[in-house]
Design a protein around this motif. Structure first.
Motif, PDB file in Angstrom:
ATOM      1  N   LEU A   5      75.281  41.511  77.521  1.00  0.00           N
ATOM      2  CA  LEU A   5      74.618  42.246  76.440  1.00  0.00           C
ATOM      3  C   LEU A   5      73.245  41.638  76.136  1.00  0.00           C
ATOM      4  O   LEU A   5      72.260  42.369  75.956  1.00  0.00           O
ATOM      5  CB  LEU A   5      75.494  42.225  75.188  1.00  0.00           C
ATOM      6  N   ILE A   6      73.185  40.314  76.086  1.00  0.00           N
ATOM      7  CA  ILE A   6      71.905  39.637  75.838  1.00  0.00           C
ATOM      8  C   ILE A   6      70.923  39.933  76.963  1.00  0.00           C
ATOM      9  O   ILE A   6      69.735  40.212  76.720  1.00  0.00           O
ATOM     10  CB  ILE A   6      72.124  38.113  75.680  1.00  0.00           C
ATOM     11  N   PHE A   7      71.421  39.888  78.201  1.00  0.00           N
ATOM     12  CA  PHE A   7      70.558  40.169  79.349  1.00  0.00           C
ATOM     13  C   PHE A   7      70.029  41.600  79.293  1.00  0.00           C
ATOM     14  O   PHE A   7      68.838  41.843  79.551  1.00  0.00           O
ATOM     15  CB  PHE A   7      71.346  39.947  80.648  1.00  0.00           C
ATOM     16  N   LEU A   8      70.898  42.551  78.920  1.00  0.00           N
ATOM     17  CA  LEU A   8      70.482  43.944  78.805  1.00  0.00           C
ATOM     18  C   LEU A   8      69.411  44.109  77.726  1.00  0.00           C
ATOM     19  O   LEU A   8      68.424  44.839  77.927  1.00  0.00           O
ATOM     20  CB  LEU A   8      71.700  44.812  78.479  1.00  0.00           C
ATOM     21  N   CYS A   9      69.585  43.431  76.602  1.00  0.00           N
ATOM     22  CA  CYS A   9      68.600  43.497  75.517  1.00  0.00           C
ATOM     23  C   CYS A   9      67.247  42.958  75.977  1.00  0.00           C
ATOM     24  O   CYS A   9      66.196  43.533  75.655  1.00  0.00           O
ATOM     25  CB  CYS A   9      69.089  42.707  74.306  1.00  0.00           C
ATOM     26  N   LEU A  10      67.267  41.877  76.726  1.00  0.00           N
ATOM     27  CA  LEU A  10      66.021  41.289  77.234  1.00  0.00           C
ATOM     28  C   LEU A  10      65.309  42.248  78.194  1.00  0.00           C
ATOM     29  O   LEU A  10      64.078  42.371  78.154  1.00  0.00           O
ATOM     30  CB  LEU A  10      66.310  39.953  77.926  1.00  0.00           C
ATOM     31  N   ILE A  11      66.088  42.931  79.023  1.00  0.00           N
ATOM     32  CA  ILE A  11      65.507  43.907  79.953  1.00  0.00           C
ATOM     33  C   ILE A  11      64.871  45.060  79.183  1.00  0.00           C
ATOM     34  O   ILE A  11      63.764  45.522  79.509  1.00  0.00           O
ATOM     35  CB  ILE A  11      66.591  44.438  80.921  1.00  0.00           C
ATOM     36  N   VAL A  12      65.568  45.533  78.136  1.00  0.00           N
ATOM     37  CA  VAL A  12      65.044  46.637  77.327  1.00  0.00           C
ATOM     38  C   VAL A  12      63.753  46.223  76.623  1.00  0.00           C
ATOM     39  O   VAL A  12      62.774  46.984  76.580  1.00  0.00           O
ATOM     40  CB  VAL A  12      66.101  47.100  76.304  1.00  0.00           C
ATOM     41  N   ILE A  13      63.724  45.003  76.074  1.00  0.00           N
ATOM     42  CA  ILE A  13      62.521  44.512  75.395  1.00  0.00           C
ATOM     43  C   ILE A  13      61.360  44.389  76.374  1.00  0.00           C
ATOM     44  O   ILE A  13      60.217  44.789  76.074  1.00  0.00           O
ATOM     45  CB  ILE A  13      62.797  43.157  74.715  1.00  0.00           C
ATOM     46  N   ALA A  14      61.638  43.850  77.563  1.00  0.00           N
ATOM     47  CA  ALA A  14      60.594  43.715  78.584  1.00  0.00           C
ATOM     48  C   ALA A  14      60.064  45.088  78.992  1.00  0.00           C
ATOM     49  O   ALA A  14      58.849  45.275  79.174  1.00  0.00           O
ATOM     50  CB  ALA A  14      61.152  42.975  79.801  1.00  0.00           C
ATOM     51  N   GLY A  15      60.979  46.066  79.119  1.00  0.00           N
ATOM     52  CA  GLY A  15      60.561  47.427  79.460  1.00  0.00           C
ATOM     53  C   GLY A  15      59.681  48.033  78.383  1.00  0.00           C
ATOM     54  O   GLY A  15      58.689  48.720  78.681  1.00  0.00           O
ATOM     55  N   TYR A  16      60.027  47.763  77.116  1.00  0.00           N
ATOM     56  CA  TYR A  16      59.223  48.281  76.001  1.00  0.00           C
ATOM     57  C   TYR A  16      57.821  47.670  76.024  1.00  0.00           C
ATOM     58  O   TYR A  16      56.826  48.371  75.807  1.00  0.00           O
ATOM     59  CB  TYR A  16      59.920  47.974  74.682  1.00  0.00           C
ATOM     60  N   ILE A  17      57.737  46.373  76.281  1.00  0.00           N
ATOM     61  CA  ILE A  17      56.432  45.702  76.323  1.00  0.00           C
ATOM     62  C   ILE A  17      55.567  46.272  77.442  1.00  0.00           C
ATOM     63  O   ILE A  17      54.361  46.481  77.275  1.00  0.00           O
ATOM     64  CB  ILE A  17      56.613  44.180  76.499  1.00  0.00           C
ATOM     65  N   LEU A  18      56.194  46.578  78.587  1.00  0.00           N
ATOM     66  CA  LEU A  18      55.451  47.124  79.720  1.00  0.00           C
ATOM     67  C   LEU A  18      55.035  48.576  79.476  1.00  0.00           C
ATOM     68  O   LEU A  18      53.926  48.983  79.855  1.00  0.00           O
ATOM     69  CB  LEU A  18      56.296  47.032  80.993  1.00  0.00           C
ATOM     70  N   CYS A  19      55.918  49.350  78.837  1.00  0.00           N
ATOM     71  CA  CYS A  19      55.641  50.780  78.630  1.00  0.00           C
ATOM     72  C   CYS A  19      54.757  51.042  77.413  1.00  0.00           C
ATOM     73  O   CYS A  19      53.979  52.000  77.392  1.00  0.00           O
ATOM     74  CB  CYS A  19      56.952  51.556  78.486  1.00  0.00           C
ATOM     75  N   CYS A  20      54.894  50.210  76.399  1.00  0.00           N
ATOM     76  CA  CYS A  20      54.111  50.400  75.160  1.00  0.00           C
ATOM     77  C   CYS A  20      53.420  49.088  74.795  1.00  0.00           C
ATOM     78  O   CYS A  20      53.742  48.479  73.752  1.00  0.00           O
ATOM     79  CB  CYS A  20      55.006  50.865  74.028  1.00  0.00           C
ATOM     80  N   PRO A  21      52.486  48.620  75.628  1.00  0.00           N
ATOM     81  CA  PRO A  21      51.881  47.307  75.388  1.00  0.00           C
ATOM     82  C   PRO A  21      51.116  47.215  74.075  1.00  0.00           C
ATOM     83  O   PRO A  21      51.142  46.177  73.415  1.00  0.00           O
ATOM     84  CB  PRO A  21      50.954  47.127  76.592  1.00  0.00           C
ATOM     85  N   THR A  22      50.448  48.291  73.678  1.00  0.00           N
ATOM     86  CA  THR A  22      49.667  48.261  72.437  1.00  0.00           C
ATOM     87  C   THR A  22      50.567  48.066  71.223  1.00  0.00           C
ATOM     88  O   THR A  22      50.303  47.219  70.360  1.00  0.00           O
ATOM     89  CB  THR A  22      48.849  49.558  72.277  1.00  0.00           C
ATOM     90  N   ASP A  23      51.646  48.869  71.157  1.00  0.00           N
ATOM     91  CA  ASP A  23      52.584  48.743  70.042  1.00  0.00           C
ATOM     92  C   ASP A  23      53.263  47.377  70.034  1.00  0.00           C
ATOM     93  O   ASP A  23      53.468  46.773  68.969  1.00  0.00           O
ATOM     94  CB  ASP A  23      53.655  49.841  70.120  1.00  0.00           C
TER      95      ASP A  23
END
Length: 307
Positions: A5-23
């Protein structure tokens, strides 16, 4: 399961940073600014002083007279009176940090430390009156009511539980009785204080990004506010105020968020108690109880003052 679950959360956060870098960058900057302007100057000096007092064994010079004042109200040990002082005056997460430190040193029993962990790990009065009430809710006139709403539940429950717990104990690990003060202890106290506050800054930044990410979900304004508040209280309260919800709803929800401390607070507390033997499960249960009690008291305040 937990690691996945922690690993999945980290992947989701990394994806958000890559997809929405400004936000993501904006959210990180807001989190770091909050840490730099409010958390760091308020907690770092006390964190350093606490470390020095505990490691030098000079803490009893403070707790001996303090215990005489506190014990009739809350039946804690001498070391427990310092945890109460640090938790309620200087705020989260000093209560959990000093709880863990004094348990490791043998100055607190495990039972007393577990109770004090949830009772004392609260948001500081300065943050409540300055940031939450004055800056966000614009309700400085409710300062006294708000202190009662947030601090009465943990004090009442803590007093009940402590009166059923023997705070005098015999431990195999006795705290050292001789005092010692030198630059090695002072240097260690300073470095430990900076390490603690730097770690807190990292958690605040990460959960600020998570709160920004959850804000992108297609939920109602109330749903977004609830999700943001349960994740990180400052973002949750800001989302509440920025919407069209009436204050009679915003105030109880803000008190509920503040009493719980958010998942960001849970993560920071977990970091503070690592290696101490304290458990996070009873802490979570009691914080949820306190948040429910605070929400009910806040609804009563709304009816009394007519928000």
């Amino acid at each position: 399961m937990k690691k996945n679950l922690i690993f999945l959360c980290l992947i989701v956060i990394a994806g958000y940073i890559l997809c929405c870098p400004t936000d993501a960058v904006t959210a990180a900057a807001k989190g770091l600014l909050l840490w730099y302007e409010r958390v760091l100057p308020a907690l770092l000096p006390f964190a350093i002083l606490s470390n020095i007092l505990i490691d030098s064994n000079y803490l009893h010079c403070l707790t001996r007279p303090l215990h005489k004042i506190v014990h009739p109200i809350l039946p804690v040990s001498e070391a427990g009176s310092f945890v109460l002082l640090s938790g309620f005056l200087f705020g989260f997460p000093m209560g959990s940090k000093n709880c863990a430190a004094l348990l490791k040193k043998g100055a607190l029993s495990e039972k007393e430390a577990q109770i004090l962990l949830s009772v004392t790990n609260n948001i500081s009065p300065i943050f409540i009156s300055g940031y939450i009430l004055m800056q966000e809710l614009k309700l400085p006139s409710l300062t006294l009511f708000t202190f009662l709403v947030l601090y009465l539940p943990p004090l009442a429950v803590g007093s009940f539980r402590l009166r059923k717990t023997d705070t005098t104990f015999s431990s195999q690990k006795k705290p050292a009785s001789d005092t010692l003060m030198n630059f090695k202890i002072i240097d260690a106290g300073i470095m430990n204080g900076f390490e603690t506050l730097t770690r807190l800054g990292g958690y605040i930044m990460m959960f600020s990004i998570i709160a920004s990410m959850t804000g992108q979900l297609p939920l109602s304004q109330t749903g977004n506010a609830l999700l943001a508040g349960l994740t990180e209280i400052t973002n949750g309260i800001h989302v509440l105020i920025s919407g069209s919800l009436p204050m009679r709803i915003c105030y109880p929800l803000a008190m509920m968020f503040t009493a719980f401390g958010g998942l960001s607070g849970v993560a920071q507390t977990s970091s503070m108690i690592q290696g101490s033997g304290l458990s996070l499960k009873p802490y979570l249960k009691e914080k949820m109880l306190f948040s429910a009690m605070s929400a009910l008291l806040a609804i009563l305040v709304v009816k009394i003052v007519g928000l």
